[in-house]
Every structure is written in structure tokens, then in C-alpha cells.
Design a protein around this motif. Structure first.
Motif, PDB file in Angstrom:
ATOM      1  N   MET A 118       0.837  -1.210   0.000  1.00 37.24           N
ATOM      2  CA  MET A 118       0.000   0.000   0.000  1.00 37.24           C
ATOM      3  C   MET A 118       0.864   1.250   0.000  1.00 37.24           C
ATOM      4  SD  MET A 118      -3.208  -0.651   2.533  1.00 37.24           S
ATOM      5  CE  MET A 118      -4.463  -1.865   2.126  1.00 37.24           C
ATOM      6  N   ALA A 119       0.445   2.233  -0.778  1.00 45.94           N
ATOM      7  CA  ALA A 119       1.113   3.536  -0.792  1.00 45.94           C
ATOM      8  C   ALA A 119       0.104   4.577  -0.312  1.00 45.94           C
ATOM      9  CB  ALA A 119       1.603   3.867  -2.200  1.00 45.94           C
ATOM     10  N   PRO A 120       0.099   4.848   1.007  1.00 51.56           N
ATOM     11  CA  PRO A 120      -0.911   5.754   1.545  1.00 51.56           C
ATOM     12  C   PRO A 120      -0.791   7.171   0.995  1.00 51.56           C
ATOM     13  CG  PRO A 120       0.233   4.570   3.295  1.00 51.56           C
ATOM     14  CD  PRO A 120       0.992   4.339   2.040  1.00 51.56           C
ATOM     15  N   VAL A 147       4.739   1.472   1.380  1.00 50.67           N
ATOM     16  CA  VAL A 147       5.725   2.360   0.753  1.00 50.67           C
ATOM     17  C   VAL A 147       5.239   3.762   1.080  1.00 50.67           C
ATOM     18  CG1 VAL A 147       6.974   2.861  -1.363  1.00 50.67           C
ATOM     19  CG2 VAL A 147       5.631   0.771  -1.201  1.00 50.67           C
ATOM     20  N   GLY A 148       6.059   4.551   1.755  1.00 54.17           N
ATOM     21  CA  GLY A 148       5.623   5.878   2.171  1.00 54.17           C
ATOM     22  C   GLY A 148       4.676   5.771   3.359  1.00 54.17           C
ATOM     23  N   PRO A 149       3.932   6.821   3.689  1.00 52.96           N
ATOM     24  CA  PRO A 149       3.852   8.071   2.929  1.00 52.96           C
ATOM     25  C   PRO A 149       5.076   8.955   3.136  1.00 52.96           C
ATOM     26  CG  PRO A 149       2.538   8.236   4.918  1.00 52.96           C
ATOM     27  CD  PRO A 149       3.056   6.836   4.873  1.00 52.96           C
ATOM     28  N   ASP A 150       5.316   9.830   2.161  1.00 51.93           N
ATOM     29  CA  ASP A 150       6.424  10.766   2.248  1.00 51.93           C
ATOM     30  C   ASP A 150       5.992  12.010   3.019  1.00 51.93           C
ATOM     31  OD1 ASP A 150       7.835   9.018   0.756  1.00 51.93           O
ATOM     32  OD2 ASP A 150       7.791  10.193  -1.098  1.00 51.93           O
ATOM     33  N   PRO A 161       3.619  14.332   6.936  1.00 51.09           N
ATOM     34  CA  PRO A 161       3.527  13.008   6.333  1.00 51.09           C
ATOM     35  C   PRO A 161       2.129  12.775   5.753  1.00 51.09           C
ATOM     36  CG  PRO A 161       3.424  12.828   8.718  1.00 51.09           C
ATOM     37  CD  PRO A 161       3.655  14.276   8.402  1.00 51.09           C
ATOM     38  N   GLY A 162       2.053  12.153   4.619  1.00 54.12           N
ATOM     39  CA  GLY A 162       0.751  11.874   4.009  1.00 54.12           C
ATOM     40  C   GLY A 162       0.826  11.902   2.491  1.00 54.12           C
TER      41      GLY A 162
END
Ligand code: CTP
Length: 399
Positions: A118-120, A147-150, A161-162
Motif C-alpha cells: 500500500m502507498a498511503p 511504501v511511504g507516505p512521504d 507526512p501523508g
């Protein structure tokens, strides 16, 4: 290459446009994507643009008879090597964490027997909300890889973050997961315990004793072992590294917590103690912040921490068949390593000279000290040390 296929679930977020780029990057790398576009996702990108890039039908509605005739949702969920949710909205995460299945995307996530990544992507407050954090941790425990969030500026004008990870980074993680499966699997069915990072020993609620360990070497070893098929439990002190793919990662702070998390991971076939465990901790950790007083600096009485490597080496019936320790030395490396091997009761010591920039750096030069002799490895990247050590562990465990 072309038989590599992922199922991409595109949720409803402004970051959905980045998923279009992800599809292109994957196609370039020889991975085809089949897409599910949620109803909310279709507010941000159109089925036509998604379908043009995937060169496939775009799946959207759970109750569409034509869809079910072509490919039912169960089959859809199993038709790929990996299910990737990008953007993973707070709503999709909440449904997946709670087993709610009321549309095609959530039903597919519940029905799949494939790994899920998942990439939130969401507003920073939504990401930090206890409900989302609860769902995130539940999904981590269910084995979902994130992966992430950045961190960064968001479309909504806020900062934090988000942000969805960049498509290049998501693509790299997907390719890594393929590598993990492609390489031989000599450690399938084996359980390996790895410790990494520093430990943090509290003086009071705001102060602590710790060290400069970055965790890079331990994380690289955990990842390399997992790539060889091992079930890896990585017990790490506080480090700024993401959980390695396919590794059960347990985060701890103190040496005592690290020992408990290791013991809970037994039985194991092998243990690799890479952590720079603090040798001592303050005898007492003050409940309140220690205040400056007229008497000058407060004395800090220290007490010895448990030795995790020694404890695992002497765990009796529960002792892993192979116990590997590390030795961080600044002088007389070989002599110290040999005495450590005997003192701790482990099978191998991987010794390195940390007087230079090894701690925090990306390269390492090590020697392997065994009762049978000493083997010197050339100067190489920590990832290369990890790969070679994992291969030697596989050989020692009988492959
Ligand atoms: N180690 C451990 N628990 C401790 C201390 C060390 O598990 N409380 C492990 C480390 O993970 C490493 C090995 O023991 O695998 C050696 O660590 P190192 O810090 O080099 O040695 P020390 O035991 O601290 O010995 P010395 O102070 O003599 O260097």
C-alpha cells in the motif's frame, strides 16, 4: 518478463494521477498492471486514461454482470503476483484493516491470497489520526507492506507526512519484491532472528543514553536473509529506516525490550546479533524530568544491560543452531573478536573496525572469526556484506 503482472487498486485521492505514471514505469520494467478504479478514484482519473495505459479493461463495479462474466472478483484478486493499492486512502486502509468488503476494491483485498503493498496518500491530519494509525499498525501486523507516505507539501496546502510515495519509489519496491521471489530460496522454512540499530536507555522522560548505530547493516542482513526465503524477525532499536520488504519487523527502544522481543522470536534456526546494544543503562529512569539544581550535575549511576548475544548463545534447548555476533572494535580487531567468540559462546563473530566512518556509512570491511579460523572479506558495500553473510548462513544451515 511479460508474465509479471500486478493488480493496481487506484483509490480516490489527488495522488491518483501519479498512479498513471506508475503504470508506465512498470510497463517499461516489464511488469503489466491490471487496474481496479474505485468510484472515488474515478473522480480523479478516468477509466479511459487508466485503460489506455494498462492496455486492458479497467475494473470498477462489483455488481457488474459483464465484469463477473469476464473475470470474477475472486479470480481478479488472484490473477496477479502482487496487489498494489496506490493511492491507499484512509477509507481503503480502514476497510482493509477491518475486513470490510462492500465494493470491488475492498472485496478484492479481502479475497486475495497474494502479498499486498500500500502507498498511503491523505491529508496529514488524517494520516496522524489515531484511527488511521490504528489501521496502519493492524495492516502491518497482517503483513501488508507499506511504501511511504512521504513528508512534504500537500495538495491541500498543509505540510507533513501523508504524501503518496513517488511512482519511481513504488515501482522500485515492486521490482524488489520480484527479485525477492526470483532468487533461489535456500532458506525457505527457516526462521532467523536479527537484531539491529542502537538501543536507547532512558535517563528521564526526555533524556537518554544511546549510540551512533544507523541500523543499515542489520537491516541489509535481514533483507538478504528474507530474499533467500527465510522467515526473518528483525528486532530493531530506534533507526530512521523503513521496514524491509517481507521481514517481520519489531521496533523496540531499550536493551531489555530487545531481549524480550528476541526471546519471543524463539525457536529460531539462526540468530544474527548486529545491534549496538548499550552496555549500560541508568540505574533508575526518573519519572519526571531531572531539573538543574544548585548541587551541580546529578551523578548518573549505571547498571549493566543484559547481553542478548550471550543469552541467545546460552539458551539451552532453545538455542538457535547458528548464533552469529558482531564485534565493533577500534583496535586489535582480531584479538578482541576471538575473545568475544569465546566469552559470548556464539559460533561466528563478524568483526569490523569502527574507528573510521563505518557507523552510519554504506560500506564495511569485515572478518569472520570462527573457532576454525579467520576469513577476511574485502572492503564492500554493506548490502554486499549482507548478501554474502546470508549465503554463508544458508550453507551452514544445510543447503
Ligand atoms: N551484544 C548484545 N547485547 C549486549 C551487548 C552486545 O547482544 N548487551 C552483542 C552485539 O549485538 C554484538 C556483540 O554482542 O553482536 C558484540 O558487541 P560489542 O558491543 O562489540 O561487544 P561488547 O559485548 O560490548 O564488548 P566490549 O565492550 O568488550 O567491546
Amino acid at each position: 518478463m511479460t508474465d509479471r503482472r500486478i493488480l493496481l487498486v487506484i483509490g480516490g485521492g489527488i495522488a491518483a494521477y501519479k498512479s498513471l505514471l506508475l503504470i508506465r514505469l512498470l510497463a517499461k520494467a516489464g511488469v503489466r498492471a491490471r487496474a481496479i478504479l474505485t468510484k472515488a478514484g474515478a473522480e480523479f482519473v478516468t477509466p479511459l486514461s487508466v485503460g489506455s495505459l494498462t492496455e486492458d479493461k479497467v475494473y470498477a463495479d462489483l455488481f457488474s454482470l459483464t465484469d463477473e462474466a469476464e473475470m470474477g472478483h475472486i479470480e481478479l484478486s488472484r490473477s496477479a503476483d502482487l496487489v498494489v493499492v496506490a493511492p491507499a486512502t484512509a477509507d481503503l486502509m480502514a476497510k482493509a484493516a477491518n475486513g470490510i468488503a462492500n465494493d470491488l476494491a475492498s472485496t478484492t483485498l479481502l479475497a486475495t491470497d497474494k502479498p499486498v503493498m500500500m502507498a498511503p496518500a491523505m491529508n496529514v491530519r488524517m494520516w496522524l489520526h489515531p484511527a488511521t494509525q490504528r489501521n496502519y499498525h493492524r495492516l502491518l501486523a497482517d503483513g501488508v507492506h507499506f511504501v511511504g507516505p512521504d513528508d512534504g507539501a500537500m495538495a491541500c496546502g498543509e505540510f507533513g507526512p501523508g504524501r503518496m510515495a513517488e511512482p519511481e519509489d513504488i515501482c522500485a519496491e515492486i521490482l524488489k519484491s520480484y527479485d525477492a521471489r526470483a532468487i533461489g530460496q535456500p532458506l525457505t522454512g527457516r526462521r532467523v532472528l536479527v537484531t539491529a540499530g542502537p538501543t536507547l536507555e532512558a535517563l528521564d522522560p526526555v533524556r537518554f543514553i544511546s549510540n551512533r548505530s544507523s541500523g543499515k547493516q542489520g537491516f541489509a542482513i535481514a533483507e538478504a536473509l528474507a530474499r533467500l526465503g527465510a522467515h526473518v524477525r528483525l528486532v530493531s532499536g530506534p533507526v530512521a529506516l523503513a521496514d524491509p520488504f517481507g521481514v517481520e519487523t519489531v521496533r523496540v527502544e531499550s536493551a531489555r525490550e530487545m531481549l524480550a522481543a528476541c526471546e519471543a522470536g524463539l525457536p529460531a534456526d539462526a540468530a544474527v546479533c548486529v545491534a549496538a546494544v548499550a552496555d549500560w543503562r541508568p540505574e533508575a529512569s526518573a519519572v519526571r524530568k531531572i531539573k538543574k539544581g544548585a548541587d551541580g550535575p546529578p551523578p548518573i549511576a549505571l547498571t549493566e544491560n543484559p547481553d542478548i548475544l550471550a543469552a541467545l548463545s546460552k539458551a539451552g534447548k532453545k538455542r538457535p543452531r547458528l548464533v552469529v555476533g558482531f564485534a565493533a572494535e577500534t583496535n586489535d580487531v582480531e584479538a578482541h573478536a576471538k575473545s568475544k567468540l569465546a566469552r559470548k559462546g556464539c559460533d561466528w563473530i563478524v568483526a569490523n573496525d569502527v574507528s573510521g566512518d563505518v557507523m552510519g556509512g554504506d560500506a564495511n570491511e569485515v572478518m569472520i572469526v570462527r573457532a576454525s579460523g579467520v576469513e577476511r572479506w574485502p572492503h564492500m558495500a554493506k548490502s554486499a556484506v549482507a548478501g554474502r553473510l546470508a549465503a554463508e548462513i544458508a550453507t551452514a544451515l544445510g543447503h
